[in-house]
Motif scaffolding. Sequence first.
Motif, PDB file in Angstrom:
ATOM      1  N   PRO A 189       0.825  -1.209   0.000  1.00 53.20           N
ATOM      2  CA  PRO A 189       0.000   0.000   0.000  1.00 53.20           C
ATOM      3  C   PRO A 189       0.858   1.256   0.000  1.00 53.20           C
ATOM      4  CG  PRO A 189      -0.786  -1.574   1.638  1.00 53.20           C
ATOM      5  CD  PRO A 189       0.535  -2.096   1.129  1.00 53.20           C
ATOM      6  N   ILE A 190       0.384   2.281  -0.689  1.00 56.63           N
ATOM      7  CA  ILE A 190       1.166   3.517  -0.809  1.00 56.63           C
ATOM      8  C   ILE A 190       1.418   4.144   0.554  1.00 56.63           C
ATOM      9  CG2 ILE A 190      -0.754   5.156  -1.106  1.00 56.63           C
ATOM     10  CD1 ILE A 190       2.536   5.069  -3.133  1.00 56.63           C
ATOM     11  N   GLY A 233       3.094  -4.979   7.987  1.00 50.37           N
ATOM     12  CA  GLY A 233       2.321  -6.146   7.583  1.00 50.37           C
ATOM     13  C   GLY A 233       3.238  -7.304   7.238  1.00 50.37           C
ATOM     14  N   ASP A 234       3.031  -7.898   6.059  1.00 51.95           N
ATOM     15  CA  ASP A 234       3.874  -9.012   5.599  1.00 51.95           C
ATOM     16  C   ASP A 234       5.116  -8.533   4.855  1.00 51.95           C
ATOM     17  OD1 ASP A 234       2.184 -10.969   6.615  1.00 51.95           O
ATOM     18  OD2 ASP A 234       0.966 -11.045   4.799  1.00 51.95           O
ATOM     19  N   TRP A 235       5.308  -7.232   4.782  1.00 51.70           N
ATOM     20  CA  TRP A 235       6.427  -6.681   4.013  1.00 51.70           C
ATOM     21  C   TRP A 235       7.575  -6.280   4.932  1.00 51.70           C
ATOM     22  CZ3 TRP A 235       6.900  -5.735  -1.355  1.00 51.70           C
ATOM     23  CH2 TRP A 235       5.776  -6.100  -2.111  1.00 51.70           C
ATOM     24  N   HIS A 236       8.789  -6.633   4.508  1.00 49.40           N
ATOM     25  CA  HIS A 236       9.996  -6.146   5.175  1.00 49.40           C
ATOM     26  C   HIS A 236      10.632  -5.088   4.285  1.00 49.40           C
ATOM     27  CE1 HIS A 236      14.329  -5.990   6.098  1.00 49.40           C
ATOM     28  NE2 HIS A 236      13.940  -6.179   7.341  1.00 49.40           N
ATOM     29  N   PHE A 237      11.000  -3.952   4.881  1.00 46.91           N
ATOM     30  CA  PHE A 237      11.576  -2.848   4.106  1.00 46.91           C
ATOM     31  C   PHE A 237      12.974  -2.506   4.601  1.00 46.91           C
ATOM     32  CE2 PHE A 237       7.004  -2.144   3.673  1.00 46.91           C
ATOM     33  CZ  PHE A 237       6.879  -1.915   2.320  1.00 46.91           C
ATOM     34  N   THR A 238      13.845  -2.185   3.643  1.00 46.26           N
ATOM     35  CA  THR A 238      15.145  -1.584   3.923  1.00 46.26           C
ATOM     36  C   THR A 238      15.155  -0.228   3.240  1.00 46.26           C
ATOM     37  OG1 THR A 238      16.274  -3.720   4.026  1.00 46.26           O
ATOM     38  CG2 THR A 238      17.639  -1.784   3.637  1.00 46.26           C
ATOM     39  N   ALA A 239      15.524   0.816   3.987  1.00 49.09           N
ATOM     40  CA  ALA A 239      15.519   2.182   3.450  1.00 49.09           C
ATOM     41  C   ALA A 239      16.927   2.765   3.500  1.00 49.09           C
ATOM     42  CB  ALA A 239      14.562   3.066   4.244  1.00 49.09           C
ATOM     43  N   LEU A 240      17.309   3.451   2.414  1.00 51.56           N
ATOM     44  CA  LEU A 240      18.617   4.097   2.288  1.00 51.56           C
ATOM     45  C   LEU A 240      18.455   5.381   1.484  1.00 51.56           C
ATOM     46  CD1 LEU A 240      20.524   0.919   1.094  1.00 51.56           C
ATOM     47  CD2 LEU A 240      21.036   2.060   3.241  1.00 51.56           C
ATOM     48  N   PHE A 241      19.248   6.399   1.786  1.00 51.31           N
ATOM     49  CA  PHE A 241      19.301   7.553   0.896  1.00 51.31           C
ATOM     50  C   PHE A 241      19.907   7.118  -0.440  1.00 51.31           C
ATOM     51  CE2 PHE A 241      19.455  10.324   4.830  1.00 51.31           C
ATOM     52  CZ  PHE A 241      18.219  10.904   4.604  1.00 51.31           C
ATOM     53  N   SER A 242      19.498   7.792  -1.510  1.00 53.65           N
ATOM     54  CA  SER A 242      19.995   7.455  -2.841  1.00 53.65           C
ATOM     55  C   SER A 242      21.436   7.930  -2.998  1.00 53.65           C
ATOM     56  CB  SER A 242      19.113   8.110  -3.908  1.00 53.65           C
ATOM     57  OG  SER A 242      19.635   7.871  -5.195  1.00 53.65           O
ATOM     58  N   ASN A 243      22.337   6.994  -3.249  1.00 52.61           N
ATOM     59  CA  ASN A 243      23.747   7.337  -3.437  1.00 52.61           C
ATOM     60  C   ASN A 243      24.116   7.220  -4.912  1.00 52.61           C
ATOM     61  OD1 ASN A 243      26.410   7.989  -2.580  1.00 52.61           O
ATOM     62  ND2 ASN A 243      26.969   5.830  -2.699  1.00 52.61           N
ATOM     63  N   LEU A 259      13.640   2.602  -1.232  1.00 50.47           N
ATOM     64  CA  LEU A 259      13.047   1.576  -0.390  1.00 50.47           C
ATOM     65  C   LEU A 259      13.104   0.231  -1.113  1.00 50.47           C
ATOM     66  CD1 LEU A 259       9.780   3.434   0.743  1.00 50.47           C
ATOM     67  CD2 LEU A 259      12.038   3.491   1.818  1.00 50.47           C
ATOM     68  N   TYR A 260      13.576  -0.788  -0.426  1.00 54.23           N
ATOM     69  CA  TYR A 260      13.583  -2.147  -0.946  1.00 54.23           C
ATOM     70  C   TYR A 260      12.573  -2.928  -0.121  1.00 54.23           C
ATOM     71  CZ  TYR A 260      18.014  -0.577  -2.900  1.00 54.23           C
ATOM     72  OH  TYR A 260      18.986   0.133  -3.569  1.00 54.23           O
ATOM     73  N   GLY A 261      11.464  -3.349  -0.768  1.00 57.50           N
ATOM     74  CA  GLY A 261      10.417  -4.069  -0.076  1.00 57.50           C
ATOM     75  C   GLY A 261      10.419  -5.539  -0.447  1.00 57.50           C
ATOM     76  N   GLU A 262      10.410  -6.404   0.552  1.00 56.82           N
ATOM     77  CA  GLU A 262      10.384  -7.857   0.333  1.00 56.82           C
ATOM     78  C   GLU A 262       9.049  -8.391   0.829  1.00 56.82           C
ATOM     79  OE1 GLU A 262      12.738 -11.870   1.892  1.00 56.82           O
ATOM     80  OE2 GLU A 262      13.604  -9.885   2.242  1.00 56.82           O
ATOM     81  N   ASP A 263       8.268  -9.023  -0.055  1.00 57.27           N
ATOM     82  CA  ASP A 263       6.951  -9.500   0.345  1.00 57.27           C
ATOM     83  C   ASP A 263       7.047 -10.874   1.018  1.00 57.27           C
ATOM     84  OD1 ASP A 263       7.131 -11.473  -1.620  1.00 57.27           O
ATOM     85  OD2 ASP A 263       5.823 -10.431  -3.034  1.00 57.27           O
ATOM     86  N   LYS A 264       5.885 -11.438   1.402  1.00 63.17           N
ATOM     87  CA  LYS A 264       5.864 -12.709   2.136  1.00 63.17           C
ATOM     88  C   LYS A 264       6.407 -13.862   1.307  1.00 63.17           C
ATOM     89  CE  LYS A 264       0.983 -13.541   0.972  1.00 63.17           C
ATOM     90  NZ  LYS A 264       1.224 -14.647   0.053  1.00 63.17           N
TER      91      LYS A 264
END
Length: 301
Positions: A189-190, A233-243, A259-264
């Motif tokens: 979801p946004i 929820g079922d999503w795992h996120f990794t966030a980083l500034f854009s390099n 943002l890198y989102g990994e679903d279930k």
Amino acid sequence: MTALRAETADAGRAPAASDNEQVADMLREMAALLAAQGDNPYRAAAYRRAADTVAALPHSVRETFEREGIAGLDTLPAIGAGIAAAIGEMLSRGRWSRLDRLRGDGDADAVFRTIPGVGPELARRLHEALGVDTLEALEVAAHDGRLDQAPRLGARRAAAIRAALTDMLDRGRALRRGAARPTSAQEPPIEWLLDVDRDYRAAAQAGNLPKIAPRRFNPTGEAWLPVLHTQRGDWHFTALFSNTARAHELDHVHDWVVLYGEDKDHAERQYTVVTPAAGTLAGRRVVRGREADCRAWYAAH
């Protein structure tokens, strides 16, 4: 990172580390990085258990992979679908993109230059225009229309890249049997994306996040890039500034968030969140490629 390689029996030369040792080392390094970067301790523990399984195998993990594919790896103790796919990437490509990212070694330009017909300049433009840094994320963009809209590319060039990329990945998938082609059907979801972006920037500004030392655009080797691991929820996120080169050129490094989102099912999606200077969403945080969703969300809130 040294590519995975077969052992050598050459006289007078020490044998290279076995596939099992190298895979186990990468899994343990991932566990250590996740622990140091404040991720869920259960995720770090899962990688450690998987490393122990691989290290203790009485046969080469590559034998299982080449005979049974990712499905065969998934049947090993303490190795689920996500880690099985990671091991498949290590064995088929000699590297693991997620580990490279958390080490600070990610280089999208170099990754995209492996596509036939894509040189340094085009690789840079693809990365900057689409905000993606893996072949799988580029494939999603190639099939959902974003590649065709990239500036100064053209329909024929986009079609050629799409065909070459699909051929590359299909050959890899044939080797990794069971790795499905990514689609854009499943999206978080946004509001989750905007929420993770907000939490990341607030924590980074407060100095509350661990930092990594990116290899690119960092001649002093300073650990300056904050990293956040979080769950929605079922999503795992990794966030980083854009390099990226473009982010540095426009002085948007601390505005553009990747943002890198990994679903279930352990499929990964990549998103870039920016602040447009013009248009109907000017001054608001916007997820590239999901502008319509952002407009609807802001209108409702």
